[in-house]
Design a protein around this motif. Structure first.
Motif, short mmCIF file in Angstrom:
data_model
loop_
_atom_site.label_atom_id
_atom_site.label_comp_id
_atom_site.label_asym_id
_atom_site.label_seq_id
_atom_site.Cartn_x
_atom_site.Cartn_y
_atom_site.Cartn_z
N GLU A 127 0.76 -1.37 -0.11
CA GLU A 127 0.03 -0.14 0.10
C GLU A 127 0.96 1.17 0.07
O GLU A 127 0.68 2.27 -0.65
CB GLU A 127 -0.89 0.01 1.21
CG GLU A 127 -2.05 -0.74 1.03
CD GLU A 127 -2.95 -0.89 2.15
OE1 GLU A 127 -2.76 0.02 3.37
OE2 GLU A 127 -3.78 -1.79 2.63
N GLN A 128 2.07 1.37 0.77
CA GLN A 128 2.78 2.36 0.80
C GLN A 128 3.51 2.68 -0.49
O GLN A 128 3.53 3.53 -1.04
CB GLN A 128 3.95 2.24 2.07
CG GLN A 128 3.35 2.24 3.45
CD GLN A 128 4.33 2.17 4.49
OE1 GLN A 128 5.08 3.17 4.56
NE2 GLN A 128 4.56 1.15 5.38
N VAL A 129 4.03 1.54 -1.20
CA VAL A 129 4.65 1.57 -2.36
C VAL A 129 3.84 2.30 -3.53
O VAL A 129 4.05 3.15 -4.19
CB VAL A 129 5.07 0.29 -2.82
CG1 VAL A 129 5.58 0.57 -4.32
CG2 VAL A 129 6.43 -0.21 -1.87
N LEU A 130 2.31 1.52 -3.60
CA LEU A 130 1.36 1.98 -4.42
C LEU A 130 1.18 3.44 -4.42
O LEU A 130 1.06 4.30 -5.43
CB LEU A 130 0.36 1.32 -4.57
CG LEU A 130 0.40 -0.27 -4.78
CD1 LEU A 130 -0.91 -0.92 -4.98
CD2 LEU A 130 1.00 -0.35 -6.28
N LYS A 131 1.15 4.07 -3.09
CA LYS A 131 0.77 5.43 -2.94
C LYS A 131 2.05 6.40 -3.26
O LYS A 131 1.72 7.19 -4.15
CB LYS A 131 0.59 5.69 -1.29
CG LYS A 131 -0.18 6.99 -0.95
CD LYS A 131 -0.51 6.63 0.45
CE LYS A 131 -1.03 8.14 1.01
NZ LYS A 131 -0.93 8.14 2.25
N LEU A 132 3.06 5.94 -3.05
CA LEU A 132 4.41 6.64 -3.42
C LEU A 132 4.38 6.80 -5.09
O LEU A 132 5.06 7.55 -5.66
CB LEU A 132 5.65 6.11 -2.66
CG LEU A 132 5.53 6.55 -1.13
CD1 LEU A 132 6.88 5.84 -0.75
CD2 LEU A 132 5.88 8.20 -1.13
N ASN A 133 3.99 5.57 -5.71
CA ASN A 133 4.35 5.44 -7.17
C ASN A 133 3.12 5.73 -7.71
O ASN A 133 2.81 5.26 -8.92
CB ASN A 133 4.54 3.90 -7.35
CG ASN A 133 5.35 3.52 -8.62
OD1 ASN A 133 6.28 4.41 -8.76
ND2 ASN A 133 4.94 2.73 -9.38
N GLY A 134 2.25 6.54 -7.38
CA GLY A 134 1.20 7.15 -8.24
C GLY A 134 0.14 6.26 -8.34
O GLY A 134 -0.49 6.26 -9.44
N GLY A 135 -0.24 5.43 -7.51
CA GLY A 135 -1.17 4.19 -7.69
C GLY A 135 -0.70 3.08 -8.70
O GLY A 135 -1.46 2.09 -8.73
#
Ligand code: NDP
Ligand code: ZN
Length: 350
Positions: free
Chosen positions: A224-232
């Motif tokens: 979840e943290q990665v996806l948030k930082l990676n613009g979804g």
């Protein structure tokens, strides 16, 4: 001779007395110059069915004290970097597959595994001409001792993920293995490079080695943290170097269809490794899962030390604790087991 090893598998480590190893014609006897304990030594001691009285240690720079009669390129007194993986190079497995598994699964790794390791007064390296490399002037001892396992393993993570220019990558776990994976991905041109850990010393060094964002797994699910930082968007490659089987699920959650999940951690959970149903697209998402033992052998060591010589990487920044003398192998091993907050990697000088 005296060595530090597994006394009783799964339970007890300590000191053992053994005869000096007997050399074959292509082997050499070495005395340690410097060694590092590895998290894998801790796994060997407590998590896997090791051989009783097996001496631990497979990360070393050693000085040659005796050579077999057919050794050509090395002589007594040479100081060499020793890889964790020192295969028998004359097997058909080498032609079929990876040298790490020459002779059977994991059999390319002999030190501390099928043979005694380097936490001893002396240790044997088989097929010395093919397996060790002279430490060139200009490569510090602290760097040379990290080449044969930490650097080759972390870099192998980047190789197995086939990380290329601009790829988005997450390295899960940034102990010394993950830190070298971060450095390897940066050298291969990763774009976004996420690194997951919590120890401040590791997080700082991850940034120095090229991580673009640090993620603390204690702050919630990593994917979840990665996806948030990676613009979804999901990322191209995840490399697992810590966190156990839970990291496999998180890696599947963050990697895109067609992407790659690389495992370089020893996954010792005997309940099995779990591939998540939905994130793997019911097994149909074209996500590749690949894991590997580190490459060894002489040319690999020479090539990695060239990178140090040319200033492309400085693995010695990972050394946080220094010990002196054979007896200190015990303290260094316990430190590696207990992982205090200020630890990345201990070294023992002889
Ligand atoms: P460390 O224990 O030093 O590092 C583990 C990392 O994982 C730390 O950054 C730790 O964070 C992080 N971590 C812990 N729990 C979680 C979690 N729940 N989710 C995500 N991250 C987590 O180990 P090493 O770097 O020394 O070794 C890593 C692995 O590689 C070991 O299993 C070792 O045996 C294996 N290995 C494999 C080799 C191979 O050939 N493939 C060769 C050598 C080693 P924190 O900052 O909180 O500590
Ligand atoms: Zn190791």
């Amino acid at each position: 001779m005296k060595g530090f090893g597994v006394i009783k598998p799964f339970e007890q480590v300590g000191w053992v007395q053994k005869e000096k190893p007997v050399l074959g014609p292509c082997d050499a006897l070495l005395e340690p110059v410097a060694i590092c304990p590895c998290t894998s030594d801790v796994h060997t001691a407590y998590d896997i069915p090791a051989t009783p009285n097996r001496i631990l240690g497979h990360e070393a720079v050693g000085r040659i004290v005796e050579v077999g009669r057919e050794v050509k390129d090395f002589k007594v007194g040479d100081v060499v970097a020793v890889p964790a993986v020192t295969p028998k190079w004359r097997t058909l497995d080498i032609q079929d597959s990876y040298h790490q598994h020459s002779g059977g699964l994991f059999k390319g790794m002999q030190l501390s595994s099928s043979e005694d390791g380097c936490m001893a007064e002396y240790f044997k390296v088989n097929d010395i001409d093919m397996n060790v490399a002279k430490v060139p002037d200009g490569v510090p001892l602290e760097a040379a001792v990290l080449v044969g396992d930490m650097m080759t393993t972390g870099f192998h993570g980047a190789e197995l993920g086939n990380v290329g220019f601009g790829d988005s990558v997450c390295v899960i776990g940034i102990g010394p293995v993950g830190l070298m994976a971060v450095a390897g991905c940066a050298l291969r041109g990763a774009g976004k490079l996420y690194a997951v850990g919590s120890r401040p010393v590791c997080c700082e060094l991850a940034q120095e080695y090229g991580a673009t964002e640090i993620i603390d797994y204690k702050n919630g699910p990593i994917a979840e943290q990665v996806l948030k930082l990676n613009g979804g968007r999901q990322i191209d490659v995840a490399i697992i170097a810590g966190g156990g089987t839970g990291s496999i699920e998180e890696a599947y959650n963050m990697v895109r269809p067609g992407g790659t999940i690389v495992n370089i951690e020893v996954q010792s959970d005997t309940n099995g490794l779990v591939i998540p149903t939905y994130a793997s697209g019911f097994g149909l998402a074209h996500k590749t899962f690949v894991g590997g033992l580190c490459p060894g052998g002489r040319r690999r060591m020479e090539r990695l030390m060239d990178m140090i010589l040319e200033g492309r990487i400085n693995p010695s920044k990972m050394i946080t604790h220094k010990f002196y003398g054979l007896d200190a192998c015990e303290d260094a091993f316990y430190l590696m087991r207990d992982k205090p907050k200020d630890l990345i990697k201990p070294i023992v000088y002889f």
